[in-house]
Write a protein that holds these residues in place. Structure first.
Motif: not given
Length: 599
Positions: A161-164, A192-193, A203-210, A215-218
């Protein structure tokens, strides 16, 4: 502002000084010129018509929206919205989560990417190929093939789950290595948040990029650049040997046969006697055959680099020149390094494969084989049978939509067939597969026409042939009997002409350069060009030219557009007023039009 010139300048500064941390980026990124260029980069993409949580798409964005975004960014009141989470099926039957941002957030992300990419591209290493300019899956496969001659074992890297699972703190530390502008860092952290909406629950995000973000791939490449540095700098992967080092590694047997060949050639050049020449030629041929079957390098003298390393986004291969135990040790070392950054390798999917066994990487099946009449290893790229079954299923599914217009179905099916073949044109002997698939595509389309006509396939084919809609077409020396569709003076065909086979060795990699689309002035049909707007803004300093107090928002054309009946007349009228049209606030603009808006 010349956006292309500014991006080029950032890249040159970053390349010149690898330790430089950039400040004062916010002013450029938040300017209306920069945002206008960012909008031009994304507005014609297919995804621009996909709505986020606010249900707005590219069709809703106007120059006023871009100007408002610029004001919000400069006033630090801009706040990213949560992404809309959806799922797409994966090849293994599972589903991959995708985050769809609002169209405004995508525009700002593109502007942010245009600031960050020139800087980080100066740092990225040649082993990284994913989501980078002039690099692709084919450049990654080319490097795999080039390194295969000295490979014993292959580590198929798969990060859980690299991205997540990318930790936000670790990602921000990686970004801060180059970026010191606090406003830019704050904007990245807000994205990110931002969280996500699923079934209208936040839902809150505590880690990962969507996944799915512009901009996520960069950001993923920025974070995994640390892994690249570890493999290249610490484990010494991809090191090239000099010609002197290669000569020193040659085995004594190879040197002996090579020297014998040189002596025979010298004797042959200076010998005039035919009988002796025949003996020398025979001995020379025997020596050359022996040379082909003699190991070039001594087993005890290895290449100074035991590892080859190629990464495409979160998928990577490590080619080990050593024993299986060494491959296991390298796998553990890489896993320990990833754990320091909050990621880990999947025990199930991270396999160690012998060079002679097949495995799949970036859609191709790769398998090593010994070269004919020799002992060197080469990599063979093949088309996986599962990939052929998948594209057949997708084309068959499209052909079942018999209620859609015939031309749309023809273009869609042709595009699917052509795109799949172009991706696999670097495989070994792909033409048999291409022809087999083209045959299936022909019958799928014939089935679609039969269903549309509520007739049998046989009768449909006979009628199409008599009407001249099924005929032999020639392209680049190839002939195919295929279906055609006439629209006015133009004729479309069911494209079942496969591309020519190409060598993966010929795929080239270029250096990063600024590659921006020319800004096409939006809303020309209403006479509201971006050029006229930016000219007025620069002249007024962002304030209303009538009251001098309120922020400027609307360009006032004194020669109204309402009387201009044609598009060219409106364009010309706007061009004539580009230097004189004042920019007003909403109140003054309404007053100038006597309480009514005019277009």
């Amino acid at each position: 502002m010349d956006v292309a010139k500014e991006m080029k300048h950032l890249h040159e500064l970053a390349r010149r000084d690898p330790t430089k941390r950039f400040t004062h980026l916010w002013g450029a990124m938040s300017s209306e010129s920069w945002l206008t260029q960012a909008w031009e980069e994304i507005r014609r993409n297919r995804g621009s018509m996909t709505p986020g949580i606010n249900q707005r798409t590219a069709a809703h964005i106007t120059p006023d929206d871009i100007a408002q975004l610029s004001r919000d960014l400069r006033a630090h009141t801009y706040k990213p919205q949560p992404v809309r989470r959806t799922y797409i099926p994966k090849s293994n039957g599972k589903r991959r989560p995708i985050g769809i941002s609002t169209i405004e957030d995508r525009l700002v992300q593109q502007a942010l990417r245009m600031v960050l990419e020139p800087i980080f591209e100066a740092d990225f290493l040649n082993c990284s190929h994913g989501f980078r300019q002039k690099r692709s899956t084919h450049t990654a496969l080319r490097d795999v093939v080039r390194m295969y001659a000295r490979t014993s074992w292959i580590i198929e890297g798969d990060i859980v789950g690299c991205y997540d699972n990318i930790p936000h703190d670790g990602l921000m530390r990686a970004v801060k290595r180059r970026i010191a502008d606090q406003e830019v860092l704050t904007l990245i952290k807000r994205f990110l948040k931002a969280g996500y909406m699923e079934d209208w629950n936040f839902h809150k995000t505590y880690s990962g990029v969507p996944q799915g973000g512009i901009i996520s791939p960069l950001l993923c490449n920025v974070f995994l650049h640390q892994l690249d540095e570890y493999l290249i700098n610490t484990l010494k992967a991809n090191e090239k040997q000099t010609g002197k080092e290669a000569t020193q590694r040659r085995s004594s047997d190879y040197r002996r046969v090579e020297n014998r060949i040189q002596r025979l050639r010298r004797k042959l050049r200076g010998n005039p006697y035919r009988s002796e020449r025949r003996v020398l030629i025979s001995a020379l041929q025997d020596a050359e055959k022996e040379l082909k079957h003699t190991p070039v390098y001594d087993k005890d003298k290895r290449h100074k680099s035991k590892l080859g390393y190629i990464r495409y986004a979160d998928d990577f291969l490590i080619l080990v020149n050593g024993s299986k135990q060494e491959a296991k040790d390298y796998k553990e070392e890489v896993n320990k390094h990833l754990l320091r950054y909050g990621l880990e390798l999947s025990e199930e999917k991270t396999n160690i494969t012998h060079w002679s066994q097949p495995y799949t990487f970036l859609g191709y099946e790769i398998q090593g084989r010994l070269k004919a009449r020799g002992n060197l290893i080469s990599a063979v790229l093949r088309i996986p049978a599962e990939s052929e079954r998948r594209i057949r299923g997708e084309i068959r599914k499209t052909a079942r939509y018999h209620h859609i217009p015939e031309l749309d179905a023809m273009l869609r099916i042709s595009s699917m067939y052509r795109g799949w073949c172009q991706y696999y044109q670097y495989a070994r002997g792909p033409q048999a597969t291409f022809s087999r698939l083209g045959h299936k595509v022909w019958w799928y389309y014939a089935h679609l026409l039969a269903r549309k006509a509520r007739s049998s396939i046989r009768k449909t084919v006979v009628r199409a042939r008599k009407a001249g809609r099924l005929k032999v077409v020639e392209r680049k020396g190839r002939k195919r009997e295929t279906f055609t569709f006439a629209s006015g003076k133009r004729e479309y065909i069911l494209d079942i002409f496969p591309p020519q086979t190409r060598s993966i060795h010929l795929v080239e990699t270029g250096d990063w350069k600024v590659d921006l689309k020319p800004v096409l002035v939006p809303n020309w049909q209403n006479g509201r060009s971006t050029l006229t707007r930016l000219t007025a803004l620069n002249r007024s300093g962002g304030l209303c030219e009538r009251c001098g107090k309120n922020p400027a928002s609307r360009v006032h054309h004194k020669a109204t557009m309402k009387s201009k009946k044609t598009l060219l007349a409106k364009i010309q009228s706007d061009k004539d007023q580009s230097e004189t049209a004042p920019i007003l606030c909403e109140e003054c603009h309404l007053e100038a039009h006597h309480g009514r808006w005019w277009s």
